[in-house]
Design a protein around this motif. Structure first.
Motif, short mmCIF file in Angstrom:
data_model
loop_
_atom_site.label_atom_id
_atom_site.label_comp_id
_atom_site.label_asym_id
_atom_site.label_seq_id
_atom_site.Cartn_x
_atom_site.Cartn_y
_atom_site.Cartn_z
N ARG A 69 0.84 -1.21 0.00
CA ARG A 69 0.00 0.00 0.00
C ARG A 69 0.86 1.25 0.00
N ILE A 70 1.97 1.22 0.75
CA ILE A 70 2.87 2.39 0.77
C ILE A 70 3.47 2.58 -0.61
N LYS A 71 3.89 1.46 -1.21
CA LYS A 71 4.50 1.55 -2.55
C LYS A 71 3.50 2.10 -3.56
N GLU A 72 2.26 1.71 -3.45
CA GLU A 72 1.25 2.19 -4.39
C GLU A 72 1.11 3.71 -4.33
N ARG A 73 1.27 4.26 -3.14
CA ARG A 73 1.09 5.71 -2.98
C ARG A 73 2.37 6.49 -3.22
N ALA A 74 3.48 5.95 -2.67
CA ALA A 74 4.72 6.73 -2.68
C ALA A 74 5.72 6.26 -3.72
N GLY A 75 5.46 5.13 -4.35
CA GLY A 75 6.42 4.56 -5.29
C GLY A 75 7.56 3.88 -4.56
N GLY A 76 8.41 3.18 -5.30
CA GLY A 76 9.55 2.54 -4.67
C GLY A 76 9.57 1.06 -4.93
N SER A 77 10.36 0.35 -4.15
CA SER A 77 10.48 -1.09 -4.36
C SER A 77 10.46 -1.83 -3.03
N ILE A 78 10.06 -3.09 -3.11
CA ILE A 78 9.94 -3.93 -1.91
C ILE A 78 10.83 -5.15 -2.06
N THR A 79 11.65 -5.39 -1.05
CA THR A 79 12.45 -6.62 -1.02
C THR A 79 11.90 -7.51 0.09
N LEU A 80 11.64 -8.75 -0.23
CA LEU A 80 11.18 -9.72 0.77
C LEU A 80 12.40 -10.46 1.29
N LEU A 81 12.57 -10.48 2.61
CA LEU A 81 13.73 -11.14 3.22
C LEU A 81 13.25 -12.27 4.12
N SER A 82 13.71 -13.48 3.84
CA SER A 82 13.32 -14.62 4.66
C SER A 82 14.56 -15.39 5.08
N LEU A 83 14.45 -16.09 6.20
CA LEU A 83 15.60 -16.79 6.75
C LEU A 83 15.15 -18.16 7.22
N GLY A 84 15.95 -19.18 6.94
CA GLY A 84 15.58 -20.50 7.41
C GLY A 84 16.24 -21.59 6.59
N ARG A 85 15.65 -22.78 6.69
CA ARG A 85 16.18 -23.87 5.86
C ARG A 85 15.03 -24.43 5.02
N ASN A 86 15.38 -24.97 3.86
CA ASN A 86 14.40 -25.54 2.94
C ASN A 86 13.22 -24.59 2.73
N LEU A 87 13.51 -23.34 2.46
CA LEU A 87 12.42 -22.38 2.28
C LEU A 87 11.65 -22.72 1.00
N SER A 88 10.36 -22.83 1.12
CA SER A 88 9.53 -23.21 -0.03
C SER A 88 9.54 -22.11 -1.07
N ARG A 89 10.04 -22.44 -2.26
CA ARG A 89 10.10 -21.44 -3.33
C ARG A 89 8.69 -21.04 -3.77
N ALA A 90 7.74 -21.98 -3.70
CA ALA A 90 6.38 -21.66 -4.12
C ALA A 90 5.76 -20.62 -3.20
N VAL A 91 6.03 -20.78 -1.90
CA VAL A 91 5.47 -19.84 -0.93
C VAL A 91 6.08 -18.45 -1.12
N ILE A 92 7.41 -18.43 -1.32
CA ILE A 92 8.09 -17.15 -1.55
C ILE A 92 7.56 -16.50 -2.83
N LEU A 93 7.42 -17.32 -3.86
CA LEU A 93 6.98 -16.80 -5.16
C LEU A 93 5.61 -16.14 -5.04
N LYS A 94 4.71 -16.80 -4.34
CA LYS A 94 3.36 -16.27 -4.21
C LYS A 94 3.37 -14.94 -3.44
N ALA A 95 4.19 -14.87 -2.41
CA ALA A 95 4.27 -13.64 -1.63
C ALA A 95 4.88 -12.52 -2.48
N VAL A 96 5.96 -12.83 -3.20
CA VAL A 96 6.60 -11.82 -4.04
C VAL A 96 5.61 -11.32 -5.09
N ALA A 97 4.84 -12.28 -5.65
CA ALA A 97 3.91 -11.91 -6.72
C ALA A 97 2.82 -10.96 -6.23
#
Lengths: 265, 328
Positions: free
Chosen positions: A53-81
């Motif tokens: 919502r902030i990006k929609e109003r003010a512009g900019g970019s969002i980086t998603l940062l996750s930490l762990g082991r065997n991180l599900s790429r599908a879950v990350i992909l859906k969140a990034v999307a």
């Protein structure tokens, strides 16, 4: 140049799963999760929604940062999307996100954030649904020297400052601070939007960086400040007296009678 | 270590400047733990008119009360509180610091943990002493209970309501010690207006009876019936998460691990299936009554009384029978 927002996202077993899918293994001091897919911690999803919502109003970019082991790429992909522009995964077999203590997690995330500078705003959930601690966000802020506001139900950015509506038990208060800052987000912000299939396809092309422990400027091992010494199933079952009757209305009357006789009301 | 205290409780005050019930409970808990390890228990009160709460805390179990009465402290500012408490703790080392698991405690203690290098356990439902402090807290949304030890010399904990027991007033009270430090004037955070949401007839945490509804209430109208029942029983209305998400009731009504934690004498759960995160917020209630049309609903396993049926049919009859009994 728009804002650079980093959202911290922990991968957890779906907290909406039925109690039967959380098997408490006391001797191993861990919870074995059966048949539940991993998800992004719901409060971190709220944080991502706030960032979008902030990006929609003010512009900019969002980086998603996750930490762990065997991180599900599908879950990350859906969140990034849903609206992020890049993802960074601090991934190592030794980093079991369910067992890491808050301090170690904060130290690792703070070190990972340093590799993402410059950023204006770090958003994360008020607490993770597995540990229920609510410590890491403020720890990261403290380690990076950032001002921090917790329990946000609304986050807005203007003129180099962040304005937060902070949830209280009987309402909310407005708290402001200069950027860069860290804000922890509560569920009142609202659910993360659902990405379209098209957005999910497009998200596959977005940059993703895998970070290893050796890439981070940290000294290992990180000394833990707390230790889990036992884990047990909750004791909450009671023997329930079921009120039997021919109709629900009759059952309602009997319930009243019973509670009255037992001096519950 | 002669002048050091073993346990320190962070006070929160109500708008009329008296200590909150949770603060008195923490002091009772601190008193009990201090008695077991031969330590002392202290309280720290920051606020405008802090002397009022300080005097009460000195009579309710505190051996020492550190207080700072200053108009700049009329509202909680995280950085001001953290600065003052950090220097207080450096001057007067303690082995345990307790705060309520409130919007203040959840915000302040993690800051102190990282500035002081101290282990923190949040949302404790029990603290015991067995040579060291053992903290118990729900994890996995209430699907498991963890026992945690803190490895640093100072342990920090946020504690739920009703874990400790408030002590009756006694005299002579403990010693009152003004804090000799001005609140920092420059902070990065600015705390602005405060907005109160419309609350129910009585605050959830204080209520002797809580009547809660779940997804099966179907809408705002369903909660009108619950309000009627709550009025009749002299209680407050709560909700599980779905009605809050749907906007049927304000978020201040939510009972659960991330909402309000309640333990009334009577909890009536209507059309609530019983998710772990909800149960974790009301499982310590005296008696639990469940009304649900699904006979397999998990809520019946954790209740004392159960009725299988649609609340639309059960509640009107339940209400009129209660009225009849009450007027007889």
């Amino acid at each position: 140049m728009g804002l650079h927002i980093v959202v911290l996202a922990k991968m957890v077993p779906d907290p909406e799963g039925p109690p039967s899918s959380f098997e408490v293994r006391s001797e191993e001091k861990r919870v074995a999760v059966r048949g539940l897919p991993p998800v992004i911690n719901p409060f971190d999803e709220n944080a991502l929604e706030a960032a979008i919502r902030i990006k929609e109003r003010a512009g900019g970019s969002i980086t998603l940062l996750s930490l762990g082991r065997n991180l599900s790429r599908a879950v990350i992909l859906k969140a990034v999307a849903a609206g992020a522009d890049a993802s960074v995964l601090v991934e190592e077999d030794s980093l079991d996100q369910a067992l890491l203590d808050s301090r170690s997690t904060a130290v690792l995330l703070a070190a990972a954030l340093r590799t993402l500078e410059p950023f204006d705003l770090v958003l994360c959930g008020r607490q993770a649904s597995d540990t229920n601690a609510g410590v890491v966000g403020l720890g990261v802020a403290q380690l990076l020297g950032l001002p921090a506001v917790t329990l946000a139900q609304k986050v807005e950015v203007a003129d180099g400052r962040v304005m937060v509506e902070r949830v209280l038990s009987d309402g909310y208060e407005v708290v402001e601070c200069p950027l860069p800052a860290l804000v922890t987000v509560s569920g009142e912000v609202g659910d993360l939007r659902y990405p379209s299939l098209q957005a999910i396809r497009a998200a596959k092309e977005l940059p993703q960086r895998i970070v290893r422990l050796q890439d981070l400027e940290i000294s290992l091992p990180i000394e833990a400040w707390v230790e889990t010494v036992s884990l047990a199933p909750p004791r909450r079952e009671r023997s329930c007296r079921m009120v039997e009757a021919d109709t629900p209305a009759e059952a309602g009357e009997r319930l009243a009678q019973l509670l009255w006789e037992d001096k519950v009301v | 270590m002669k002048d050091s205290m073993d346990i320190l409780v962070i006070s929160e005050q109500t708008d009329d400047k008296s200590p909150t019930r949770l603060t008195l409970e923490l002091l009772g808990l601190g008193r009990r733990l201090a008695a077991e390890n031969n330590g002392r228990v202290g309280a720290v009160v920051l606020g405008e008119g802090a002397d009022i709460a300080s005097r009460e805390l000195a009579e309710r179990g505190a051996d020492l009360v550190y207080f700072l009465d200053n108009p700049a402290l009329s509202r909680y500012n995280p950085e001001v509180w953290a600065t003052l408490l950090e220097s207080l703790l450096r001057r007067n080392p303690a082995s345990l610091m307790l705060a309520g698991h409130t919007s203040l405690g959840q915000d302040l203690l993690p800051r102190l943990a990282f500035s002081l290098g101290a282990g923190l356990v949040t949302d404790c439902v029990e603290i015991r002493w067995d040579g060291s402090f053992l903290f118990t807290k729900p994890v996995y949304g209430g699907n498991a209970v963890a026992g945690i030890k803190v490895l640093t010399p100072l342990a920090l904990a946020t504690v739920r309501a009703r874990v400790g027991e408030a002590l009756p007033p006694s005299s002579p009270g403990g010693e009152l010690i003004p804090i000799d430090q001005d609140p920092p004037q420059e902070t990065r955070l600015t705390v602005k207006d405060r907005h109160y949401l419309e609350a129910g007839e009585c605050p959830l945490e204080e209520a002797r009876v809580v009547v809660s509804g779940g997804r099966g209430m179907g809408g705002e109208e369903g909660f009108e019936v619950l309000r009627e029942l709550a009025r009749l029983l002299g209680g407050a209305v709560g909700a599980s998460r779905p009605p809050v998400d749907a906007g049927w009731v304000p978020s201040t009504c939510q009972v659960g691990i991330t909402g309000k934690v309640v333990a009334p004498a009577l909890y009536v759960a209507v059309a609530i299936s019983g998710s772990s995160q909800h149960l974790s917020g009301m499982g310590d209630s005296g008696k639990i009554v469940a009304i649900n049309k699904d006979p397999e609903a998990y809520i019946f396993k954790v209740s004392d009384y159960g009725v299988v049926g649609d609340w639309r049919e059960v509640l009107p009859a339940f209400l009129s029978k209660l009225r009849e009994l009450a007027s007889a």
